[in-house]
Structures are given as C-alpha cells and as structure tokens.
Design a protein around this motif. Structure first.
Motif, PDB file in Angstrom:
ATOM      1  N   VAL A 124       0.829  -1.202   0.000  1.00 35.03           N
ATOM      2  CA  VAL A 124       0.000   0.000   0.000  1.00 35.03           C
ATOM      3  C   VAL A 124       0.867   1.257   0.000  1.00 35.03           C
ATOM      4  N   GLY A 125       1.945   1.249   0.765  1.00 28.93           N
ATOM      5  CA  GLY A 125       2.837   2.406   0.800  1.00 28.93           C
ATOM      6  C   GLY A 125       3.388   2.759  -0.565  1.00 28.93           C
ATOM      7  N   GLU A 126       3.705   1.763  -1.360  1.00 25.18           N
ATOM      8  CA  GLU A 126       4.227   2.003  -2.713  1.00 25.18           C
ATOM      9  C   GLU A 126       3.128   2.549  -3.626  1.00 25.18           C
ATOM     10  N   ILE A 127       1.943   2.038  -3.498  1.00 27.52           N
ATOM     11  CA  ILE A 127       0.819   2.548  -4.294  1.00 27.52           C
ATOM     12  C   ILE A 127       0.590   4.023  -3.981  1.00 27.52           C
ATOM     13  N   LEU A 128       0.624   4.366  -2.700  1.00 28.66           N
ATOM     14  CA  LEU A 128       0.439   5.765  -2.301  1.00 28.66           C
ATOM     15  C   LEU A 128       1.597   6.640  -2.758  1.00 28.66           C
ATOM     16  N   ARG A 129       2.814   6.110  -2.693  1.00 29.46           N
ATOM     17  CA  ARG A 129       3.980   6.879  -3.162  1.00 29.46           C
ATOM     18  C   ARG A 129       3.832   7.217  -4.635  1.00 29.46           C
TER      19      ARG A 129
END
Length: 65
Positions: free
Chosen positions: A28-33
């Motif tokens: 999820v963190g990568e998607i948000l980044r």
C-alpha cells in the motif's frame, strides 16, 4: 483547510482500492507513493481503521520531493 496550507483543491482518492481491485500486489505504501508522484500538487486522502498505519502515511509525506 487545503487552501490555508497552500494546497490546491485537487484531491486524489481511490488509488489503493482501484489498484487492489485490479490485482496489484505492491505494498500500500508504494501505491500511495506512486499516487503522490502522479499528483504532486494535490491532496491525497487515505482511510484506515488501523492507527499504526498512520506513521507510514506521514513518512511518505516527509520523504516527498
């Protein structure tokens, strides 16, 4: 509130749910980044029921170029 913080009324939402619905396996963190990279001047809205996730969202903003 956005205008007071110098942010335009450009709002990004739905990136995580859309990515997961399409079978995206990234964290999820990568998607948000990636969402922040696509929309660097807008506001990114997230929702969570797990308070421990908030620190990862804050870190994304701190690391924002």
């Amino acid at each position: 509130m956005l205008l007071r913080r110098g942010r335009p009324l450009q709002i990004t939402h739905g990136y995580v749910s859309a990515a997961l619905a399409q079978g995206d396996k990234r964290p999820v963190g990568e998607i948000l980044r990636q969402a922040l990279l696509r929309n660097p001047e807008g506001a990114l809205i997230v929702s969570t029921k797990r308070i421990e996730r908030l620190s990862q969202y804050a870190k994304l903003l701190e690391d924002r170029p």
